[in-house]
Design a protein around this motif. Structure first.
Motif, PDB file in Angstrom:
ATOM      1  N   UNK A  32       0.811  -1.218   0.000  1.00 27.15           N
ATOM      2  CA  UNK A  32       0.000   0.000   0.000  1.00 27.15           C
ATOM      3  C   UNK A  32       0.841   1.264   0.000  1.00 27.15           C
ATOM      4  N   UNK A  33       2.097   1.141   0.473  1.00 24.25           N
ATOM      5  CA  UNK A  33       2.994   2.304   0.503  1.00 24.25           C
ATOM      6  C   UNK A  33       3.722   2.514  -0.822  1.00 24.25           C
ATOM      7  N   UNK A  34       3.434   1.668  -1.809  1.00 26.03           N
ATOM      8  CA  UNK A  34       4.061   1.808  -3.119  1.00 26.03           C
ATOM      9  C   UNK A  34       5.434   1.185  -3.229  1.00 26.03           C
ATOM     10  N   UNK A  35       5.911   0.556  -2.154  1.00 29.94           N
ATOM     11  CA  UNK A  35       7.230  -0.067  -2.159  1.00 29.94           C
ATOM     12  C   UNK A  35       7.099  -1.581  -2.339  1.00 29.94           C
ATOM     13  N   UNK A  36       8.098  -2.217  -2.968  1.00 27.10           N
ATOM     14  CA  UNK A  36       8.050  -3.680  -3.136  1.00 27.10           C
ATOM     15  C   UNK A  36       7.955  -4.383  -1.790  1.00 27.10           C
ATOM     16  N   UNK A  37       7.144  -5.420  -1.724  1.00 24.02           N
ATOM     17  CA  UNK A  37       7.011  -6.162  -0.471  1.00 24.02           C
ATOM     18  C   UNK A  37       8.105  -7.225  -0.382  1.00 24.02           C
ATOM     19  N   UNK A  38       8.647  -7.367   0.808  1.00 23.41           N
ATOM     20  CA  UNK A  38       9.698  -8.349   1.055  1.00 23.41           C
ATOM     21  C   UNK A  38       9.054  -9.723   1.202  1.00 23.41           C
ATOM     22  N   UNK A  39       9.520 -10.704   0.443  1.00 19.99           N
ATOM     23  CA  UNK A  39       8.943 -12.042   0.509  1.00 19.99           C
ATOM     24  C   UNK A  39       9.958 -13.104   0.921  1.00 19.99           C
ATOM     25  N   UNK A  40      11.186 -12.702   1.132  1.00 24.87           N
ATOM     26  CA  UNK A  40      12.216 -13.635   1.603  1.00 24.87           C
ATOM     27  C   UNK A  40      13.347 -12.834   2.227  1.00 24.87           C
ATOM     28  N   UNK A  41      13.887 -13.303   3.346  1.00 25.76           N
ATOM     29  CA  UNK A  41      14.988 -12.603   4.004  1.00 25.76           C
ATOM     30  C   UNK A  41      16.338 -13.123   3.527  1.00 25.76           C
ATOM     31  N   UNK A  42      16.352 -14.239   2.793  1.00 28.34           N
ATOM     32  CA  UNK A  42      17.602 -14.771   2.269  1.00 28.34           C
ATOM     33  C   UNK A  42      18.179 -13.900   1.179  1.00 28.34           C
ATOM     34  N   UNK A  43      19.445 -14.111   0.877  1.00 27.94           N
ATOM     35  CA  UNK A  43      20.156 -13.407  -0.195  1.00 27.94           C
ATOM     36  C   UNK A  43      20.174 -11.891   0.010  1.00 27.94           C
ATOM     37  N   UNK A  44      20.066 -11.446   1.257  1.00 26.44           N
ATOM     38  CA  UNK A  44      20.000 -10.016   1.525  1.00 26.44           C
ATOM     39  C   UNK A  44      18.626  -9.426   1.301  1.00 26.44           C
ATOM     40  N   UNK A  45      17.636 -10.299   1.097  1.00 27.05           N
ATOM     41  CA  UNK A  45      16.259  -9.886   0.874  1.00 27.05           C
ATOM     42  C   UNK A  45      15.848 -10.076  -0.571  1.00 27.05           C
ATOM     43  N   UNK A  46      14.591 -10.469  -0.765  1.00 23.95           N
ATOM     44  CA  UNK A  46      14.074 -10.666  -2.118  1.00 23.95           C
ATOM     45  C   UNK A  46      12.626 -10.211  -2.179  1.00 23.95           C
ATOM     46  N   UNK A  47      12.218  -9.801  -3.373  1.00 20.51           N
ATOM     47  CA  UNK A  47      10.860  -9.338  -3.629  1.00 20.51           C
ATOM     48  C   UNK A  47      10.105 -10.382  -4.453  1.00 20.51           C
ATOM     49  N   UNK A  48       8.791 -10.190  -4.574  1.00 16.78           N
ATOM     50  CA  UNK A  48       7.959 -11.081  -5.370  1.00 16.78           C
ATOM     51  C   UNK A  48       7.702 -10.491  -6.746  1.00 16.78           C
ATOM     52  N   UNK A  49       7.807 -11.335  -7.755  1.00 17.86           N
ATOM     53  CA  UNK A  49       7.468 -10.928  -9.120  1.00 17.86           C
ATOM     54  C   UNK A  49       5.953 -10.992  -9.307  1.00 17.86           C
ATOM     55  N   UNK A  50       5.431 -10.021 -10.048  1.00 15.29           N
ATOM     56  CA  UNK A  50       3.988  -9.906 -10.271  1.00 15.29           C
ATOM     57  C   UNK A  50       3.615 -10.626 -11.554  1.00 15.29           C
ATOM     58  N   UNK A  51       3.066 -11.821 -11.446  1.00 15.90           N
ATOM     59  CA  UNK A  51       2.738 -12.595 -12.644  1.00 15.90           C
ATOM     60  C   UNK A  51       1.484 -12.072 -13.333  1.00 15.90           C
ATOM     61  N   UNK A  52       0.856 -11.043 -12.782  1.00 15.22           N
ATOM     62  CA  UNK A  52      -0.268 -10.408 -13.480  1.00 15.22           C
ATOM     63  C   UNK A  52       0.237  -9.360 -14.474  1.00 15.22           C
ATOM     64  N   UNK A  53       1.535  -9.101 -14.438  1.00 12.51           N
ATOM     65  CA  UNK A  53       2.164  -8.219 -15.419  1.00 12.51           C
ATOM     66  C   UNK A  53       2.578  -9.076 -16.613  1.00 12.51           C
ATOM     67  N   UNK A  54       2.053  -8.761 -17.805  1.00 10.24           N
ATOM     68  CA  UNK A  54       2.277  -9.611 -18.970  1.00 10.24           C
ATOM     69  C   UNK A  54       3.751  -9.696 -19.362  1.00 10.24           C
TER      70      UNK A  54
END
Length: 563
Positions: free
Chosen positions: A308-330
């Motif tokens: 909601x804040x417009x920033x990527x959501x963190x989905x994993x703390x490994x590898x220094x942190x990782x974000x989720x890819x949006x599969x609704x984006x073609x």
């Protein structure tokens, strides 16, 4: 079970919050109930913003009953609970505000509150109450409309089935619940459940082999892989797959960018070498994640799921942190399809281990529930992989049914048998051999019915010898009894049997132990009873004898006797 139930819907009309079992001004309800299947369909008369739905009934829990809690995803602790026990969500410092950003990522803590009270349990998709040999079962036939949360309140003798529909606005008919209730023996209820779901059992019986992870973690090299591949000649007739885990790529998300220092010949050559040995070639990916410093995250921030804040959501703390890819984006979908095409068809890998899949549904969005997002992600991944093999991991199990060939059903096994101190301060998904053992035994109901169960690895390597070649590897902290216990539990209740040991280091007895673990045993009429304090009693028949096996999952002490 679930007779004389009461239905309740929590929803909003505009800015007005409402709670109702029926409301002729807002909606009607269609109910199908034949005593086994219960289907409740919402018929809205105006747009309704759904919040939560539930059906509640009275249930008399006997003093010596067992309540099975199926955890949120692969790694979540799942076992039978006794009356008087407590289901703990985030213990200790895991609940602190500064820690919650990290401890809540992989679990259900964004969906469900934990009362942390004795006799209050909840699980996902399916569950049961067992009284001796009778199992009173309830299970969802679909998680596509939202996760099904089964709540057991032994203090007030109630059972509540909830539907997580947060984030969904409906103006047309919408199935809120499609569940079945069965009372029968353990095996019969699960046979009936998956038959009603229309799941085709897997054709494979067993998948034995190797994975690089639990010896070298992401410090693998082509040299290590080739050496361990050659060593497997000693047990070649029993090996089906040789899998490369994390560490071949330059960053999570940049799957086609291979680390040329570590793998100078490239991954096509590695897959070819595996094929020459007669094995299937497997490879690990976290296909829905992008490491913070990956090229894909930096160059395509529009492909990342944002909060909601417009920033990527963190989905994993490994590898220094990782974000989720949006599969609704073609464009993002096309990117994912492309790297699967290269890995499977150009490099030639036969199996993909797909990890951290819960990332697809960390946040309800785009008028879709958590369950719908997860189901659609699994649909997409199966489309990408086609008829090649998927080993799912870190995935809510319901949405994986019918989509994966094999699935992890427990936490990662730890390279030391005793839980590390921080296990008691984090969450229910943390790495733990004890949790891996529990889940392997108590999720046995899934094995060969919906997929092959992956209990995670076992070990036979020595605890003090350095690996051949001097490569730095993680030191194992297991007694011989603990090694044998883990291997036998994996072999008895699982069907994906991997080790990460370098077989080149094995002596004759270790070779025999490995071959024995890979071999399928004729054990029938199996039951598992949790008796408390991390102790389970397994009873089974073998060679005309009835055997009782008592296992302490905290210490690894175990004993068998004929009964």
């Amino acid at each position: 079970m679930l007779s004389n139930y009461k239905f309740k819907l929590y929803y909003n009309v505009g800015s007005v919050g409402k709670i109702s079992s029926e409301n002729p001004d807002d909606f009607d309800v269609s109910i199908f109930d034949d005593g086994v299947r219960l289907k409740i369909t919402l018929l809205p008369k105006k747009p309704l913003e759904l919040v939560w739905a539930e059906i509640k009934c009275k249930y008399n829990y006997q003093d010596d009953c067992r309540v099975f809690v199926n955890g949120y995803q692969s790694w979540s602790e799942s076992r039978e609970y006794l009356k008087g026990e407590k289901l703990v969500g985030l213990p200790g410092i895991g609940k602190w505000k500064i820690a919650r950003k990290y401890t809540t990522i992989s679990g259900d803590y964004h969906i469900k509150d934990y009362p942390n009270l004795a006799n209050r349990f909840h699980g996902y998709t399916f569950g049961y109450v067992r009284n001796g040999s009778q199992v009173d079962f309830v299970g969802s036939l679909s998680e596509r409309e939202g996760y099904t949360v089964i709540n057991y309140n032994l203090n007030e003798n109630s059972l509540v089935v909830e539907k997580d529909v947060e984030g969904k606005t409906v103006s047309e008919s919408y199935v809120l619940f499609d569940i079945i209730r069965i009372s029968d023996t353990y095996d019969r209820v699960f046979d009936t459940y998956f038959e009603k779901m229309g799941i085709t059992p897997p054709k494979m019986q067993r998948m034995c082999g190797y994975t690089t992870w639990y010896n070298y973690y992401n410090k693998i090299t082509e040299k290590i892989v080739m050496r361990d591949l050659e060593a497997f000649d000693a047990v070649k007739e029993k090996v089906d797959v040789f899998q490369i885990d994390d560490g071949y790529q330059t960053a999570v998300g940049d799957w086609l960018s291979v680390d040329k220092v570590k793998f100078p010949s490239g991954m096509k050559a590695v897959a070819g070498a595996i094929h020459q040995k007669g094995y299937k070639a497997g490879i690990w990916l976290a296909p829905l994640n992008a490491q913070k410093n990956s090229v894909v995250a930096k160059t395509h921030p529009d492909w990342l799921i944002k909060g909601d804040n417009g920033k990527p959501i963190l989905t994993c703390v490994g590898w220094g942190g990782a974000y989720a890819l949006d599969i609704e984006n073609e464009e993002c979908r096309a990117y994912i399809r492309h790297f699967f095409d290269v890995i499977l068809n150009e490099w030639g890998f036969d199996m993909v281990k797909l990890d951290f899949l819960y990332s697809a549904a960390r946040m309800a969005r785009n008028n879709k529930t958590h369950g719908q997002l997860m189901c659609e992600a699994m649909d997409f991944l199966r489309e990408c992989v086609g008829d090649k093999l998927i080993l799912g991991c870190g995935v809510p199990l319901g949405p994986s049914f019918g989509k994966v060939d094999m699935c992890r059903i427990g936490s990662d096994a730890e390279i030391q048998f005793k839980d590390r101190f921080y296990v008691h301060f984090t969450n229910r998904e943390i790495i733990s051999t004890k949790t891996a053992l529990k889940n392997t035994m108590f999720r046995r109901c899934l094995n060969h019915r919906v997929f092959l169960n992956d209990p995670d690895v076992f070990f036979f390597r020595n605890t003090k010898r350095a690996p051949i070649g001097g490569e730095k590897a993680k030191r194992l902290k297991y007694t011989e009894q603990q090694k044998q216990l883990l291997a036998e539990v994996c072999s008895m209740f699982g069907s994906v049997l991997f080790t990460s040991d370098s077989v080149a280091e094995y002596d004759e007895n270790q070779i025999k132990s490995l071959l024995n673990t890979y071999a399928e045993k004729d054990r029938t009429d199996v039951s598992v009873d949790y008796v408390g304090d991390d102790v389970a009693v397994v009873v089974y028949s073998e060679d005309g004898k009835r055997i009782e096996w008592t296992i302490d999952m905290s210490t690894g002490e175990n004993s068998k006797r004929q009964i």
